[in-house]
Write an enzyme that holds these catalytic residues in place. Sequence first.
Site, short mmCIF file in Angstrom:
data_model
loop_
_atom_site.label_atom_id
_atom_site.label_comp_id
_atom_site.label_asym_id
_atom_site.label_seq_id
_atom_site.Cartn_x
_atom_site.Cartn_y
_atom_site.Cartn_z
N HIS A 105 40.40 6.62 25.35
CA HIS A 105 39.65 6.01 26.47
C HIS A 105 39.59 6.95 27.68
CE1 HIS A 105 40.22 2.13 24.30
NE2 HIS A 105 41.41 2.66 24.05
N SER A 160 26.03 28.39 42.50
CA SER A 160 25.11 27.48 43.17
C SER A 160 24.37 28.24 44.24
CB SER A 160 25.90 26.33 43.80
OG SER A 160 25.18 25.78 44.88
N LYS A 220 31.00 27.38 44.06
CA LYS A 220 30.76 26.74 42.76
C LYS A 220 30.79 27.69 41.57
CE LYS A 220 28.77 22.94 42.27
NZ LYS A 220 29.23 21.70 41.67
N GLU A 239 26.89 22.43 29.50
CA GLU A 239 26.01 21.27 29.75
C GLU A 239 24.77 21.33 28.85
OE1 GLU A 239 25.81 20.38 34.25
OE2 GLU A 239 26.68 22.37 34.06
#
Length: 461
Positions: free
Chosen positions: A157, A278, A284, A291
């Site tokens: 979970h 970024s 970043k 992704e």
Amino acid sequence: LANQQWGGRFAEGPSAIMEQINASIDFDKRMWQQDIRGSLAHSEMLANVGIISEQDKNSIHQGLEQIKKEIQNNEFEFSRALEDIHMNIEARLAERIGEAGKRLHTGRSRNDQVATDFRLWVRDNIDEVIHSVEQLMLTLALRAQEYADVPMPGFTHLQSAQPVTFGHHLLAYVEMLSRDKGRLIDTRKRLNESPLGAAALAGTSFPIDRQMTAKNLGFDHPMRNSLDAVSDRDFALEYLSALSIMAMHLSRMAEEIVIWCSSPFSFIKLSDAYTTGSSIMPQKRNPDAAELVRAKVGRISGALIGLLTVMKGLPLAYAKDMQEDKEQVFAATDTIGLCLAACSGMIADLKANTDNMRRWAGSGFSTATDLADWLVQKLQMPFRTAHHVTGRIVGLAEQKNVTLDQISLADMQTIEPKITQDIFSVLSVEASIASRTSEGGTAPKNVLQAAQYWISILKDH
Ligand code: ARG
């Protein structure tokens, strides 16, 4: 102008729109090698059984070899008016060698030709995909060997459950990928029969030798039923199913990479090579490759659903609908290749933040099961009772804001007086993972063995 391959009964050529919707050459030229292989085998057979002369066969072979070179050297002019790769090559052959070239299509139809070419293409690419999967499996196994004893939190979970090792976690993906590879091997076995010689749908009156062409093209045997041979694309669907399951696995791995490198977790650091910055936030490091792997499963399972939908309800035998099979398969093949390569790159380069992983491995009372097991083993308590007692101890630890190995013996004894100092021997993360020695468990010595097993299998591929 009427089509030069079949324009006999046509007074006019197609409209521009007709040509645009009908032509497949822009994508099916990717099958040029398979098409030439098929034509070499077919003409060899035609000569062997005496349907064409040796001389004609020789010039067909020479012509096809020259066309091969033209395509390789980017000198071949693909024409939309000639619809597809089959007619482009055949027309060019006739242009180069004349009459003999026009005999190539004897006893053959584009229907068995395209089914043959496409099977060969899928077969060739299954071999490539398998190779890339093995690369990724080896990369994972090598990193697993390196991190065989590094504790990390194991989740259910996505809540801390029990400590595992990072190596164990990486090897879980090796197992998944090995089943994906197995599915591809199965697909390859089942698809490896030859449609060539089924002709348009009914077979042919020419005394062709289908055994010979099947053998020549590396197929196990000719397909038994000519209608089936030109009608089904289940091999492509099976291939896309296998790729979809594999892509789903990769997307889960990619999602974990995204989680692991997000700053609140900081379990791993991806290399610069697999990270982007970024345009506004200078700090970043974004895991874009992960992704995108996570996302690209959509294209692959989309291809599967796309082709299933094309095939559903199609009457036997060939229908032009089936021309829509190739783009799905080509695109899914390209996508899986890219995803496998990106995963291999990310996994090979990543650095584990082992201190942080170790620290979080002990969070969330992750050794509570070990405490309960101790009560069962040392106090002969029934497991259900031990579960309850442990739950109360966890509650107390939470109240006192300490971890399980920090709570005092006296505190534990307020809940179960028979608990002794010995309990602390099982409450640490290291003790917990070392104790998981059951087959397939996360004990570092198991993990090391499993990693070495995979490395020994994969290193020679
Ligand atoms: N380009 C066609 C395809 O991909 C080849 C087969 C054409 N056959 C036909 N009867 N029109 O399906």
